[in-house]
Design a protein around this motif. Sequence first.
Motif, PDB file in Angstrom:
ATOM      1  N   TRP A 123       0.883  -1.170   0.000  1.00 42.86           N
ATOM      2  CA  TRP A 123       0.000   0.000   0.000  1.00 42.86           C
ATOM      3  C   TRP A 123       0.914   1.212   0.000  1.00 42.86           C
ATOM      4  N   LYS A 124       1.043   1.828  -1.167  1.00 47.09           N
ATOM      5  CA  LYS A 124       1.981   2.927  -1.370  1.00 47.09           C
ATOM      6  C   LYS A 124       1.275   4.269  -1.187  1.00 47.09           C
ATOM      7  N   TRP A 125       1.899   5.143  -0.396  1.00 41.03           N
ATOM      8  CA  TRP A 125       1.369   6.467  -0.091  1.00 41.03           C
ATOM      9  C   TRP A 125       2.295   7.486  -0.742  1.00 41.03           C
ATOM     10  N   LEU A 126       1.756   8.238  -1.718  1.00 46.49           N
ATOM     11  CA  LEU A 126       2.597   9.070  -2.567  1.00 46.49           C
ATOM     12  C   LEU A 126       2.258  10.551  -2.463  1.00 46.49           C
ATOM     13  N   ARG A 127       3.312  11.364  -2.689  1.00 44.25           N
ATOM     14  CA  ARG A 127       3.136  12.821  -2.720  1.00 44.25           C
ATOM     15  C   ARG A 127       4.187  13.414  -3.642  1.00 44.25           C
ATOM     16  N   ASP A 128       3.957  14.671  -4.047  1.00 39.75           N
ATOM     17  CA  ASP A 128       4.931  15.397  -4.872  1.00 39.75           C
ATOM     18  C   ASP A 128       4.638  16.877  -4.727  1.00 39.75           C
ATOM     19  N   THR A 129       5.257  17.693  -5.549  1.00 40.03           N
ATOM     20  CA  THR A 129       4.998  19.133  -5.507  1.00 40.03           C
ATOM     21  C   THR A 129       3.565  19.396  -5.951  1.00 40.03           C
ATOM     22  N   PRO A 130       3.005  20.547  -5.609  1.00 40.50           N
ATOM     23  CA  PRO A 130       1.649  20.854  -6.084  1.00 40.50           C
ATOM     24  C   PRO A 130       1.536  20.808  -7.610  1.00 40.50           C
ATOM     25  N   ALA A 131       2.534  21.343  -8.322  1.00 40.62           N
ATOM     26  CA  ALA A 131       2.478  21.356  -9.790  1.00 40.62           C
ATOM     27  C   ALA A 131       2.529  19.936 -10.349  1.00 40.62           C
ATOM     28  N   GLU A 132       3.410  19.117  -9.805  1.00 47.25           N
ATOM     29  CA  GLU A 132       3.536  17.734 -10.287  1.00 47.25           C
ATOM     30  C   GLU A 132       2.294  16.926  -9.929  1.00 47.25           C
ATOM     31  N   THR A 133       1.721  17.178  -8.766  1.00 48.57           N
ATOM     32  CA  THR A 133       0.487  16.494  -8.363  1.00 48.57           C
ATOM     33  C   THR A 133      -0.633  16.821  -9.340  1.00 48.57           C
ATOM     34  N   LYS A 134      -0.749  18.086  -9.718  1.00 48.95           N
ATOM     35  CA  LYS A 134      -1.780  18.486 -10.674  1.00 48.95           C
ATOM     36  C   LYS A 134      -1.582  17.774 -12.007  1.00 48.95           C
ATOM     37  N   SER A 135      -0.328  17.673 -12.449  1.00 46.63           N
ATOM     38  CA  SER A 135      -0.020  16.998 -13.714  1.00 46.63           C
ATOM     39  C   SER A 135      -0.382  15.513 -13.651  1.00 46.63           C
ATOM     40  N   ILE A 136      -0.057  14.875 -12.546  1.00 45.01           N
ATOM     41  CA  ILE A 136      -0.360  13.445 -12.399  1.00 45.01           C
ATOM     42  C   ILE A 136      -1.864  13.221 -12.271  1.00 45.01           C
ATOM     43  N   ALA A 137      -2.538  14.070 -11.513  1.00 48.36           N
ATOM     44  CA  ALA A 137      -4.000  13.951 -11.388  1.00 48.36           C
ATOM     45  C   ALA A 137      -4.666  14.098 -12.751  1.00 48.36           C
ATOM     46  N   ALA A 138      -4.129  14.980 -13.590  1.00 47.60           N
ATOM     47  CA  ALA A 138      -4.694  15.186 -14.932  1.00 47.60           C
ATOM     48  C   ALA A 138      -4.593  13.920 -15.777  1.00 47.60           C
ATOM     49  N   LYS A 139      -3.558  13.126 -15.571  1.00 41.97           N
ATOM     50  CA  LYS A 139      -3.417  11.868 -16.315  1.00 41.97           C
ATOM     51  C   LYS A 139      -4.629  10.961 -16.059  1.00 41.97           C
ATOM     52  N   PHE A 140      -5.170  11.036 -14.848  1.00 44.85           N
ATOM     53  CA  PHE A 140      -6.316  10.209 -14.462  1.00 44.85           C
ATOM     54  C   PHE A 140      -7.653  10.943 -14.665  1.00 44.85           C
ATOM     55  N   GLN A 141      -7.574  12.176 -15.142  1.00 43.30           N
ATOM     56  CA  GLN A 141      -8.748  13.047 -15.249  1.00 43.30           C
ATOM     57  C   GLN A 141      -9.397  13.248 -13.873  1.00 43.30           C
ATOM     58  N   MET A 142      -8.528  13.345 -12.862  1.00 44.47           N
ATOM     59  CA  MET A 142      -8.964  13.632 -11.497  1.00 44.47           C
ATOM     60  C   MET A 142      -9.005  15.142 -11.332  1.00 44.47           C
ATOM     61  N   ASN A 143     -10.185  15.669 -11.148  1.00 42.58           N
ATOM     62  CA  ASN A 143     -10.350  17.119 -10.965  1.00 42.58           C
ATOM     63  C   ASN A 143     -10.427  17.434  -9.481  1.00 42.58           C
ATOM     64  N   TYR A 144      -9.733  18.492  -9.090  1.00 41.48           N
ATOM     65  CA  TYR A 144      -9.783  18.910  -7.694  1.00 41.48           C
ATOM     66  C   TYR A 144      -9.414  20.380  -7.586  1.00 41.48           C
ATOM     67  N   LYS A 145      -9.811  20.986  -6.490  1.00 42.13           N
ATOM     68  CA  LYS A 145      -9.498  22.393  -6.245  1.00 42.13           C
ATOM     69  C   LYS A 145      -9.425  22.622  -4.745  1.00 42.13           C
ATOM     70  N   LYS A 146      -8.341  23.243  -4.318  1.00 41.61           N
ATOM     71  CA  LYS A 146      -8.188  23.565  -2.899  1.00 41.61           C
ATOM     72  C   LYS A 146      -8.757  24.952  -2.644  1.00 41.61           C
ATOM     73  N   THR A 147      -9.613  25.057  -1.635  1.00 41.25           N
ATOM     74  CA  THR A 147     -10.230  26.337  -1.303  1.00 41.25           C
ATOM     75  C   THR A 147      -9.366  27.075  -0.272  1.00 41.25           C
ATOM     76  N   GLU A 148      -9.704  28.318  -0.020  1.00 44.01           N
ATOM     77  CA  GLU A 148      -8.927  29.138   0.923  1.00 44.01           C
ATOM     78  C   GLU A 148      -8.949  28.590   2.346  1.00 44.01           C
ATOM     79  N   ASP A 149     -10.011  27.866   2.698  1.00 48.96           N
ATOM     80  CA  ASP A 149     -10.097  27.316   4.053  1.00 48.96           C
ATOM     81  C   ASP A 149      -9.416  25.951   4.192  1.00 48.96           C
ATOM     82  N   GLY A 150      -8.710  25.502   3.133  1.00 46.07           N
ATOM     83  CA  GLY A 150      -7.957  24.249   3.198  1.00 46.07           C
ATOM     84  C   GLY A 150      -8.725  23.017   2.758  1.00 46.07           C
ATOM     85  N   PHE A 151     -10.005  23.182   2.439  1.00 45.35           N
ATOM     86  CA  PHE A 151     -10.811  22.064   1.953  1.00 45.35           C
ATOM     87  C   PHE A 151     -10.422  21.775   0.507  1.00 45.35           C
ATOM     88  N   VAL A 152     -10.344  20.503   0.137  1.00 48.62           N
ATOM     89  CA  VAL A 152     -10.043  20.120  -1.244  1.00 48.62           C
ATOM     90  C   VAL A 152     -11.275  19.441  -1.828  1.00 48.62           C
TER      91      VAL A 152
END
Length: 194
Positions: A123-152
């Motif tokens: 069970w692998k737990w992964l992280r990267d920079t915000p820019a790289e995370t956005k790029s990787i999420a796009a590969k999966f067509q995973m849409n997300y947005k972080k709000t000012e209050d920290g909610f994603v």
Amino acid sequence: MRNITIILSVLLLFGLLIYWLFPKKEALPVLKNISSFEMENVHDGTYRFDKGKVRLVTFFYTNCPDVCPSTMTDLKQLQEQFKNQEIFASEAELISITLDPEFDNKEIIQKYASAFQADPDGWKWLRDTPAETKSIAAKFQMNYKKTEDGFVAHNTTMYLVDENNQIRATYDMANPSKPVDREKILKDIHQLLK
């Protein structure tokens, strides 16, 4: 002669009936190809998302109030099923990728993973920079947005990826009224492993 024709006709109809009614095992479709990438594995250096194993990919963040922890609880049970069926780590892996790497540092994710008794062997737990995370999420067509209050705000889709880096199925994450469909996931994984 007429009796032979009737018998042959009945046999032909019987054969066609069996063909139409017999359950067919349909292959999982190829939904999308995922190009290889690398991310920080919070337990062990770098993880290369490459060919070789079947993987169930889930995006999460540790401050998620509902969907993520419910899903991780179900994945904990799925981890045990993988182990009982002797496919954990050797043939199939769980992959959890944070959508909030600004907050979710290595130590925070390690503590979060340990709350679900995650075994880092499979069970692998992964992280990267915000820019790289956005790029990787796009590969999966995973849409997300972080709000000012920290909610994603994010999609609640999990992805089954085969040993050739192809998405073969998607599933819903858990919600308060409906857990992850572990039996369907296991069935699909075994279909890919055959």
